[in-house]
Scaffold this motif. Sequence first.
Motif, short mmCIF file in Angstrom:
data_model
loop_
_atom_site.label_atom_id
_atom_site.label_comp_id
_atom_site.label_asym_id
_atom_site.label_seq_id
_atom_site.Cartn_x
_atom_site.Cartn_y
_atom_site.Cartn_z
N UNK A 140 47.34 65.85 95.53
CA UNK A 140 46.55 66.13 96.72
C UNK A 140 45.90 64.83 97.21
N UNK A 141 45.87 64.67 98.53
CA UNK A 141 45.13 63.56 99.11
C UNK A 141 45.86 62.23 99.09
N UNK A 142 45.15 61.23 99.61
CA UNK A 142 45.68 59.88 99.75
C UNK A 142 44.50 58.92 99.71
N UNK A 143 44.63 57.77 99.05
CA UNK A 143 43.50 56.85 98.94
C UNK A 143 43.25 56.01 100.20
N UNK A 144 44.12 56.13 101.19
CA UNK A 144 44.02 55.28 102.36
C UNK A 144 43.05 55.85 103.40
N UNK A 145 42.73 55.03 104.39
CA UNK A 145 41.72 55.40 105.39
C UNK A 145 42.25 55.19 106.80
N UNK A 146 43.45 55.66 107.07
CA UNK A 146 44.04 55.49 108.40
C UNK A 146 43.16 56.16 109.45
N UNK A 147 42.96 55.46 110.56
CA UNK A 147 42.00 55.89 111.57
C UNK A 147 42.43 57.13 112.34
N UNK A 148 43.70 57.51 112.25
CA UNK A 148 44.22 58.66 112.99
C UNK A 148 44.39 59.89 112.11
N UNK A 149 44.11 59.76 110.80
CA UNK A 149 44.45 60.80 109.83
C UNK A 149 43.22 61.56 109.34
N UNK A 150 43.37 62.87 109.19
CA UNK A 150 42.24 63.71 108.75
C UNK A 150 42.00 63.63 107.25
N UNK A 151 42.88 62.92 106.52
CA UNK A 151 42.70 62.77 105.08
C UNK A 151 41.34 62.18 104.72
N UNK A 152 40.84 61.29 105.57
CA UNK A 152 39.58 60.60 105.29
C UNK A 152 38.45 61.61 105.11
N UNK A 153 38.41 62.63 105.95
CA UNK A 153 37.36 63.64 105.85
C UNK A 153 37.72 64.80 104.93
N UNK A 154 38.96 65.25 105.00
CA UNK A 154 39.34 66.44 104.23
C UNK A 154 39.46 66.14 102.74
N UNK A 209 44.39 50.65 113.38
CA UNK A 209 44.45 51.98 112.76
C UNK A 209 44.23 51.94 111.25
N UNK A 210 43.96 50.74 110.71
CA UNK A 210 43.68 50.56 109.26
C UNK A 210 44.85 51.01 108.39
N UNK A 211 46.06 50.74 108.82
CA UNK A 211 47.23 51.18 108.06
C UNK A 211 47.41 50.39 106.78
N UNK A 271 49.09 55.18 120.85
CA UNK A 271 47.76 54.99 120.28
C UNK A 271 46.79 54.53 121.39
N UNK A 272 45.50 54.79 121.24
CA UNK A 272 44.53 54.35 122.24
C UNK A 272 44.68 52.86 122.56
N UNK A 273 44.82 52.58 123.85
CA UNK A 273 44.91 51.20 124.39
C UNK A 273 46.17 50.47 123.96
N UNK A 293 42.93 63.85 116.29
CA UNK A 293 42.60 64.93 115.37
C UNK A 293 41.10 64.95 115.11
N UNK A 294 40.47 66.13 115.20
CA UNK A 294 39.01 66.23 115.01
C UNK A 294 38.56 65.60 113.70
N UNK A 295 37.47 64.83 113.78
CA UNK A 295 36.89 64.24 112.59
C UNK A 295 37.45 62.88 112.22
N UNK A 296 38.56 62.47 112.86
CA UNK A 296 39.13 61.17 112.53
C UNK A 296 38.39 60.07 113.28
N UNK A 297 38.56 58.85 112.81
CA UNK A 297 37.87 57.72 113.42
C UNK A 297 38.24 57.53 114.89
N UNK A 298 39.54 57.63 115.19
CA UNK A 298 39.96 57.43 116.58
C UNK A 298 39.49 58.57 117.48
N UNK A 299 39.47 59.77 116.96
CA UNK A 299 38.95 60.91 117.72
C UNK A 299 37.48 60.68 118.07
#
Length: 489
Positions: A191-205, A304-306, A335-337, A366-372
């Motif tokens: 479950x989960x992923x250690x990364x912090x991609x700005x478009x992904x809900x993994x960071x919060x969920x 996007x912090x990929x 992606x934005x801009x 996606x709600x809660x993501x950095x880019x959102x």
Amino acid sequence: MRVLLINPSVGYYTRALSNPLGLLSIATYLKRNGHEVRIYDRCVDKTALSRVMKEFNPQIAGVSVMSSRGLKDAVKISKTIKKAEIPVIWGGQLPSMQAELVLENDFVDFVSFGEGEITWKELSDVLTAGGSIDDIDGIAYKKNGKIIFNKCRPFSDLADMPVSDWSLLDVPKYMQNYLGCKKMMYIYSSKGCPCRCAFCSNVNFHKSTHRKRPNEYVIAEIKYLIQNHGLDGVFFSDELWCIKRSDMLDFCRRVKEEKLDFSWGVQLRVGIFGEEDFKIMYDAGCRWVFFGVETGSPEMLDEIHKEINLNKLKPSVDAMKKIGITSICSYIVGFPDETEKQLKETVKLINETDANLMPVYHFTPLPGTELYNKMVKANRYKEPNSLKELSKVVATESVGKNLSAVPSRDLRVIRSWYHWKGFTNKTAYSSGKSFEFAKQTIISGLHSISLKGPVSFLVNGFAALYEFLYVFWYSHAYPSIIEKYELRK
């Protein structure tokens, strides 16, 4: 307590649907702890809700809402269940990120946010024997007209979760044609992923954490499915399959020791494994690897912090081709801009990498993501203020709100070009069979849309035809755009 867990219908979907792994894990845990559970998956089950309610007579109902796709049906069934005065609980990624928006409606009593197994067990215990819901971590609810959030639940040790009880699902309905397999299914090993991609809900969920299930649990499930249902393929649904080489080696060793005959594929991060690792994986049955590359622009990668090294992508793809593993590299456009220059860099990378399959998707906030949050704060994206508005948010197959500096038509052409190229590729995967991917895509699609009867078959069949014509049109009708981005190279 009799607990009904519901997976709402998501309508027509261009990608094969996964079996409801989250609900299966919760149901297994509830069953082990003395509750009677039924999973009702409206994506594959044409039984009427009224009949299910009459037959099972649930005392509590849970609705899994992973994205906006399932919202309309989730609202519909929740209203019906509430009329029977049965508590309704929503869970999944969308309610976890939008709990307040969900609880504004009187047809939802609780939101289970985050990981659900222990939360559901404790809530079911309290609703059965009585007690205070104030001490149950991981739930939100209304009290005297005010929305209350209890504490976040700490993540559980996945070794404490039981092996999934697949008898709770109608397994054959979930088996799919995929990359040489005729009975492929989704299973999770982490479950989960250690990364912090700005478009992904993994960071919060998942709070950017990665937790591995014991390999013996995963092997036990695979053995059960092979012996009882003829399973011949597994697509691990993990956001990131393995981050430790030792875990990969242990899994491959166990598969060979058990003499398990099945093909499998995973989602990996570019640069984790090298050619020798791919050889070990291939010898244990690995036949496809999915990389989420997203962009070929170094600037956009930073935005996007990929945090991947693009210089390692082509060597990895070349190594897999040499070994016989199908490479799937996915990208996101819009992606934005994002500028035309950056988009051209992505196209160049796609063409130079030359993976077996290269699906392209449109950026969706996606709600809660950095880019959102960034787009909302800048007043460039309007947050939905109701579930009805949220249900209209388009998925990654459509442009929706274009936040890039690139015309929407360009984005549609680029996405359609690579989907058409993948669909018509004579050797889209490493088996070497001409047009095999196209054949299996059609067979799998016909199977998926036929599961819920003739009316659904006609409706979904029309939607599938529309998608086919849409991709064909945008990949052929705009030669000037194709030339501008040098898509043919």
